[in-house]
Enzyme design. Sequence first.
Site, mmCIF file in Angstrom:
data_model
loop_
_atom_site.group_PDB
_atom_site.id
_atom_site.type_symbol
_atom_site.label_atom_id
_atom_site.label_comp_id
_atom_site.label_asym_id
_atom_site.label_seq_id
_atom_site.Cartn_x
_atom_site.Cartn_y
_atom_site.Cartn_z
ATOM 1 C CG ASP A 1 -0.287 -0.357 2.559
ATOM 2 O OD1 ASP A 1 0.942 0.323 2.759
ATOM 3 O OD2 ASP A 1 -0.854 -0.650 3.517
ATOM 4 C CG ASP B 1 3.008 -3.463 6.964
ATOM 5 O OD1 ASP B 1 2.787 -4.138 7.861
ATOM 6 O OD2 ASP B 1 3.010 -2.531 6.280
#
Length: 271
Positions: free
Chosen positions: A61, A133
């Site tokens: 993202d 992440d």
Amino acid sequence: SKTSTYQRIVLTRWKDDWRLFLGGHLQFSTMDEYRYHETLVHPALSAHSAPRRVLILGGGDGLAAREVLRDPRVKEVTLVDLDPEMTKLFSTHPQLSRLNGGSLQDPRVVVVNADAFKWLETSLGGFDVAVVDFPDPSNFAVGKLFSAPFYRLLKRRMAKDGIVAVQATSPLFARRSYWCIERTMADAGWKTAPYHAYVPSFGEWGFVIGAPGPYRPPLRLPEGLRFLTTATLPSLFEFPSDMARVDADVNRLDTQALVRYYEAEWEKVVQ
């Protein structure tokens, strides 16, 4: 919504709140994602004396990359995310690219769409800081990315003074899972520094820093942060009794203990 080769991607909006779901699991809310991403990135990044080369694993993202690029010392970012649909979406969607500050199109950022485990096996390495992440370890395919062999491989790709930061699920709702990740990183040779922060969309959330020696919180942070301060940062490394360390097995590829812990703990929360 869209189903890519790897996952179901769902983006929702209610008034000013945008939310991303992958495989039915919430990844962020724009109301509070800054708390998560500032906490994931800056305690490790700011503690390094010269973080020129940064590796981001997952984070398609671009939000972790946005935070990394706040540090003017960073000259090169390599972002490795499995799903090209994710990085394409967050590079081209007007609202989402504004949210990540155009990080995926920044000339300092190189985006690689590949399996992180396989990519690390052939990478030249030498990274100063790594930000890991990945989604939570809800299945064996993701669980391998939280395993001792993975962390050992990552350690070999870091510079001698390299520091890593790993998102590590909730030490409150998935306590054994969290401490399993911490123990697994320690088993791979890292000096670990576990910490946590409150993110309203998720609740209490955990992270682990891995360093070659004892971790010391930074005395300075980048300007413009909305959550972290140097005064409050040390408190993130303190755990109350209901999140304190518990015994847990090392997560190995042939046991995948973490996935079993995770399924059992989050099943109780959902019920």
